[in-house]
Design a protein around this motif. Structure first.
Motif, short mmCIF file in Angstrom:
data_model
loop_
_atom_site.label_atom_id
_atom_site.label_comp_id
_atom_site.label_asym_id
_atom_site.label_seq_id
_atom_site.Cartn_x
_atom_site.Cartn_y
_atom_site.Cartn_z
N ASN A 227 -35.24 15.67 38.65
CA ASN A 227 -34.86 16.17 39.98
C ASN A 227 -33.35 16.06 40.20
O ASN A 227 -32.65 15.37 39.48
CB ASN A 227 -35.60 15.41 41.07
N ASP A 228 -32.87 16.72 41.21
CA ASP A 228 -31.44 16.73 41.54
C ASP A 228 -30.99 15.34 41.95
O ASP A 228 -31.48 14.77 42.93
CB ASP A 228 -31.20 17.73 42.68
N LEU A 229 -30.07 14.79 41.19
CA LEU A 229 -29.58 13.44 41.45
C LEU A 229 -28.10 13.42 41.82
O LEU A 229 -27.46 12.37 41.76
CB LEU A 229 -29.82 12.56 40.21
N THR A 230 -27.52 14.55 42.21
CA THR A 230 -26.08 14.62 42.48
C THR A 230 -25.66 13.73 43.65
O THR A 230 -24.52 13.28 43.69
CB THR A 230 -25.64 16.07 42.76
N ALA A 231 -26.54 13.45 44.58
CA ALA A 231 -26.18 12.60 45.71
C ALA A 231 -25.89 11.18 45.26
O ALA A 231 -25.22 10.42 45.97
CB ALA A 231 -27.31 12.60 46.75
N LEU A 232 -26.33 10.81 44.07
CA LEU A 232 -26.08 9.47 43.56
C LEU A 232 -24.79 9.39 42.73
O LEU A 232 -24.54 8.41 42.07
CB LEU A 232 -27.27 9.02 42.71
N LYS A 233 -23.97 10.45 42.75
CA LYS A 233 -22.65 10.48 42.10
C LYS A 233 -22.74 10.42 40.58
O LYS A 233 -21.91 9.80 39.93
CB LYS A 233 -21.76 9.37 42.62
N PHE A 234 -23.77 10.99 39.99
CA PHE A 234 -23.80 11.19 38.56
C PHE A 234 -24.61 12.44 38.24
O PHE A 234 -25.33 12.95 39.08
CB PHE A 234 -24.32 9.96 37.79
N ILE B 228 -27.06 14.45 35.22
CA ILE B 228 -27.86 14.44 33.99
C ILE B 228 -28.12 15.90 33.65
O ILE B 228 -28.57 16.66 34.49
CB ILE B 228 -29.20 13.70 34.18
N TYR B 229 -27.81 16.27 32.41
CA TYR B 229 -28.01 17.67 32.01
C TYR B 229 -28.31 17.72 30.52
O TYR B 229 -28.02 16.74 29.81
CB TYR B 229 -26.80 18.52 32.40
N PRO B 230 -28.91 18.77 30.00
CA PRO B 230 -29.47 19.94 30.69
C PRO B 230 -30.78 19.58 31.38
O PRO B 230 -31.40 18.57 31.07
CB PRO B 230 -29.70 20.95 29.57
N ASN B 231 -31.19 20.43 32.27
CA ASN B 231 -32.44 20.22 33.00
C ASN B 231 -33.22 21.54 32.98
O ASN B 231 -32.78 22.49 33.60
CB ASN B 231 -32.12 19.79 34.43
N PRO B 232 -34.33 21.65 32.27
CA PRO B 232 -35.02 20.57 31.56
C PRO B 232 -34.36 20.25 30.23
O PRO B 232 -33.67 21.07 29.66
CB PRO B 232 -36.42 21.13 31.34
N ALA B 233 -34.61 19.04 29.74
CA ALA B 233 -34.05 18.60 28.46
C ALA B 233 -35.12 18.69 27.39
O ALA B 233 -36.31 18.57 27.67
CB ALA B 233 -33.56 17.17 28.61
N HIS B 234 -34.65 18.90 26.14
CA HIS B 234 -35.61 18.98 25.03
C HIS B 234 -35.42 17.83 24.05
O HIS B 234 -36.34 17.06 23.83
CB HIS B 234 -35.49 20.33 24.32
N ASP B 235 -34.25 17.70 23.45
CA ASP B 235 -34.05 16.61 22.50
C ASP B 235 -32.82 15.76 22.80
O ASP B 235 -32.67 14.68 22.27
CB ASP B 235 -34.01 17.14 21.07
N LYS C 157 -23.21 11.86 33.03
CA LYS C 157 -21.81 11.80 33.40
C LYS C 157 -21.74 11.25 34.83
O LYS C 157 -22.45 11.71 35.71
CB LYS C 157 -21.18 13.19 33.34
N GLY C 158 -20.89 10.23 35.05
CA GLY C 158 -20.76 9.69 36.39
C GLY C 158 -19.81 8.52 36.43
O GLY C 158 -19.34 8.03 35.41
N ASP C 159 -19.55 8.03 37.63
CA ASP C 159 -18.65 6.90 37.84
C ASP C 159 -19.44 5.60 37.93
O ASP C 159 -20.55 5.57 38.47
CB ASP C 159 -17.86 7.10 39.13
N HIS C 160 -18.84 4.54 37.44
CA HIS C 160 -19.37 3.17 37.61
C HIS C 160 -20.78 3.00 37.06
O HIS C 160 -21.61 2.35 37.68
CB HIS C 160 -19.31 2.75 39.08
N ILE C 161 -21.04 3.57 35.91
CA ILE C 161 -22.35 3.39 35.28
C ILE C 161 -22.23 2.23 34.32
O ILE C 161 -21.45 2.25 33.37
CB ILE C 161 -22.79 4.67 34.52
#
Length: 181
Positions: free
Chosen positions: A141-148, A150-157, A162-166
């Motif tokens: 699901n869309d997680l952009t509000a959490l400041k990071f 994840i891609y591609p969506n959907p993922a295969h392999d 990408k984000g700050d303070h991970i």
């Protein structure tokens, strides 16, 4: 009636003071209630006998082959392939999602996330429910509000994060397995 159903019997005698009912194939098999309720858990054809007594004697009424108990249909099996469902019966089908009826088809395609089950009914009006199955979209699901991101969506392999303070990442599959990074 269908297997597992109950019948409420009503005494229609006149001036009875005591009652004895016999219900072959029923539970209870004997009742002394004026108006008993009997459950039939076994398919078949059954007799009912009622004896009514008062100060002047007794009267017995025999009803041969009075109750026809039809078997419950086999519990249907739902097969899932992604967000598509199939049910293994050709009986009358009513599909439910989150307890609301929505389809009578044997095959369902492109379903939304949710809980699904079906009730099937045979020609005698006897019904049985399937087990409930959960359809859960495997896309992230869309997680952009959490400041990071994840891609591609959907993922295969491969997936990219990408984000700050991970400080740490743990990936868990839809089956609940922790994946190695």
């Amino acid at each position: 009636v269908c297997q597992g159903d109950s019948i409420a019997y009503t005494d229609q005698s006149v001036l009875g003071s005591t009652y004895e009912w016999e219900f072959f194939g029923g539970n209870p098999s004997v009742s002394f209630d004026e108006n008993p309720v009997v459950t039939y858990n076994t398919p078949g054809t059954f007799d009912v006998i009622q004896t009514v007594r008062n100060n002047y004697g007794s009267s017995t009424l025999v009803r041969s082959a009075y109750v026809q108990v039809n078997p419950t249909p086999a519990i249907p099996v739902i097969s899932a392939n992604g967000n598509n469902l199939f049910i293994n019966t050709s009986l009358n089908i009513t599909w439910y999602t989150d307890n609301a009826p929505f389809s009578n088809d044997q095959f369902l395609f492109n379903l939304a996330n949710g809980y699904y089950n079906a009730i099937v009914t045979d020609a005698n009006g006897c019904s049985v429910s399937s087990d409930t199955i959960l359809i859960m979209d495997d896309k992230i699901n869309d997680l952009t509000a959490l400041k990071f991101e994840i891609y591609p969506n959907p993922a295969h392999d491969k997936i990219f994060l990408k984000g700050d303070h991970i400080s740490s990442v743990q990936v868990i599959s839809v089956n609940g397995k922790v994946l190695e990074l």
